[in-house]
Structures are given as C-alpha cells and as structure tokens.
Design a protein around this motif. Structure first.
Motif, PDB file in Angstrom:
ATOM      1  N   VAL A 226       0.857  -1.194   0.000  1.00  0.00           N
ATOM      2  CA  VAL A 226       0.000   0.000   0.000  1.00  0.00           C
ATOM      3  C   VAL A 226       0.892   1.242   0.000  1.00  0.00           C
ATOM      4  O   VAL A 226       1.888   1.305   0.734  1.00  0.00           O
ATOM      5  CB  VAL A 226      -0.933   0.007   1.230  1.00  0.00           C
ATOM      6  N   TRP A 230      -1.518   6.470   1.508  1.00  0.00           N
ATOM      7  CA  TRP A 230      -2.755   5.839   1.944  1.00  0.00           C
ATOM      8  C   TRP A 230      -2.587   5.107   3.280  1.00  0.00           C
ATOM      9  O   TRP A 230      -3.541   4.990   4.045  1.00  0.00           O
ATOM     10  CB  TRP A 230      -3.259   4.868   0.882  1.00  0.00           C
ATOM     11  N   LYS A 234      -5.414   6.567   5.457  1.00  0.00           N
ATOM     12  CA  LYS A 234      -6.515   5.625   5.643  1.00  0.00           C
ATOM     13  C   LYS A 234      -6.376   4.781   6.897  1.00  0.00           C
ATOM     14  O   LYS A 234      -7.359   4.508   7.592  1.00  0.00           O
ATOM     15  CB  LYS A 234      -6.620   4.721   4.416  1.00  0.00           C
TER      16      LYS A 234
END
Length: 319
Positions: A226, A230, A234
């Motif tokens: 990832v 993010w 996130k």
C-alpha cells in the motif's frame, strides 16, 4: 447508546447544579455587600429603608434560601435584572452576547483544529527532522504563552505597528455591516485564540500518530505494498484521531477562559467582555446568568464530544 447518553446527560446536569452553587456561594463570600449594587452612593438610604430593600430583594434570608429562590426562578428562565442596567433582564442581555462569542470561538477552534492536526501529522511523519524540531519548538512556545500576553503582543505588532488588523470591536464604528468587514475584525483575535489550542492539538496528534505507526496493522499494510500516503491517511490518521477528538471537546472550556482575555483586549462584544464588566461592576445577577449559560454550553459540547467518541469507538459505551 441511549443509556450512555442519559448517563452523560445526568452527570452534566449535576455538574451544572454544582457550578451554580459554587458561584453563588463565592459571590456571597466576596468582600462587600450585594445590597451596595442597588444603592446610589450619592443618595444613602436610612437604616429602615435599607432593611426594607434588603427584605424586598430577599437578601435578609439565609444563604440556602436565597439560592433556592434564585434556582427556582432560573428554572423558569428568570435570571433577574441587571443592577447596572436599570430594568434590563439578564437572560436577553446574556443571549445577545452569545453569538459574538460563538463566532470567535468557532473561528479560533476551526483554525486550531486544522493547523494542529496538519502540523501533528507532518511532525510525526517527518520525525526528528528539521520540520519536526521547528514545529515542536513553536508548539511548546504556544502552550507556555499566556492568552493575555499573546493577545497584547498580537495587538501591538499587527494592529499598532503594522496596521494589518483593526485594534478592536466587531465591526467598524459608523459603517454599514458587511461580511468582509466582520472577517477583517475577526481574523486577528481568532488566530490569537487558536495558538495555544493548535499547539496542544499538534502535540497530541503527533504522539498519537507515532504510536499508531508502530502498530502491526500499519506494518502489514506497508508489507502488502500500500502506498505510504494511503497508509498514513486511511490506516494511521483515522485511529490516531480518537484521543484528539476527546482533547478538542475538552478544550472548549479552556477556550472560554481564553476568550475572556481576547474579548477584553480586542473589545469584542461577547460573553467574556460582559462577564468582565459584570465582575468589575459587581453585577451579581449578570455574573450568575453568564456563568450558568457558559457552563451549560461547555457541558453540552462535552456531551456531544462523548457521543461522537462513542460512535467512533463503541467500546466507550460500556466503560
């Protein structure tokens, strides 16, 4: 959730009742006699007239009886009349000052939240870098600076020396109301009010995010490929915000104290300026009414904060 809200609401009502008792007792224990506020110094009353006035105002009754009488009237919305503004009820006087204070506090806290969270994220992501050190120094300076000193320095440099902002009031005297003019007067006091809160939020956000970044699920997200952006936005920031939400709610009460100094320095027509003038004039009904409204506002905000926190983290509801 309903039980949780009911329990928090009950606690808030008990706190508000305790606050009213404390302020009422402290005002009665203060030097001087409350009856002095109702007497014209240039026209002293006789002993008989003074006793009659004291009886009419209920000041001859025991202190618990006086408080219960005030509480009974307050529950019906009757907070009495100002002693320094003849015939002016306290409740409308207080309510008309809430708007400017809410505007100032909302602007200041909005700036503090955006700046504090952004700086905290940057400081945590760039740990031990020059940016981290610089932001940490600014944060410690902001936390340790008293509100009245920051307000006076801001007024001197940005209003007196540079002329970038008005030195006081909410609008330009004699000019027609306009939003740009209001914002022009609002910017400086709102920024000054936000400094200490932004610094505190930044430190909490940094510490919380650093703790989250060391968790296993963050390392797992990175191992899966990832993107770092993010991973931060996130996975890390969302969980790091939990303690910051609680801090933001608790800063409302502190912001009220800061707003008192800010409104006094900038002559902002809000609750803080009203409370300062009431204390100076020994206007007991206004002091009690303003304190009760401010306390109720703080309790409501803390209740909303608890509900928000419980919605984000359901474990809080059973604690």
């Amino acid at each position: 959730m309903t039980t949780f809200i009911a329990r928090r609401l009950a606690i808030g009502l008990v706190m508000l009742l305790a606050l009213s008792v404390l302020v009422f007792v402290l005002l009665r224990l203060a030097p001087g006699d409350p009856i002095d506020a109702y007497i014209n110094p240039s026209a002293p009353l006789s002993a008989e007239a003074l006793a009659a006035l004291r009886a009419r105002l209920g000041l001859d009754a025991p202190l618990p009886v006086q408080y219960l009488g005030w509480l009974r009237a307050a529950l019906t919305g009757d907070l009495g009349f100002s002693t320094q503004r003849a015939g002016v009820p306290v409740l409308p006087l207080v309510l008309e000052r809430i708007g400017p204070t809410i505007l100032l506090m909302a602007a200041g806290l909005a700036i503090a939240i955006v700046a504090g969270i952004s700086a905290g994220i940057l400081s945590a992501v760039r740990r031990n870098s020059a940016a981290d050190v610089g932001l940490s120094v600014l944060a410690f300076t902001g936390i340790s600076s008293p509100a009245f000193l920051t307000a006076l320095l801001g007024l001197y440099f940005f209003s007196v020396r540079l002329g970038w902002a008005p030195s006081g009031s909410m609008t330009t005297p004699g000019a027609a109301f306009s939003v740009p003019d209001l914002l022009h007067h609002l910017v400086l006091p709102a920024v000054i009010l936000s400094i200490g809160h932004a610094a505190l939020i930044m430190r909490y956000m940094r510490a919380s995010l650093l703790e989250v970044l060391n968790q296993d699920y963050v390392r797992t997200a990175r191992a899966k490929g990832v993107r770092e952006f993010w991973v931060i936005v996130k996975h890390a920031v969302r969980n790091a915000l939990l303690p910051v939400i609680t801090l933001i709610g608790s800063t409302i009460g502190v912001a009220v104290g800061g707003a008192i100094f800010i409104e006094s320095v900038f002559n902002w027509p809000g609750m803080g300026l009203l409370l300062v003038s009431a204390v100076s004039d020994r206007d007991y009904p206004v002091i009690m009414g303003a304190t009760l409204v401010i306390g109720a506002a703080v309790i409501v905000v803390n209740l909303l904060t608890d509900i928000t926190y419980a919605a984000v983290d359901p474990r809080i509801r059973v604690s």
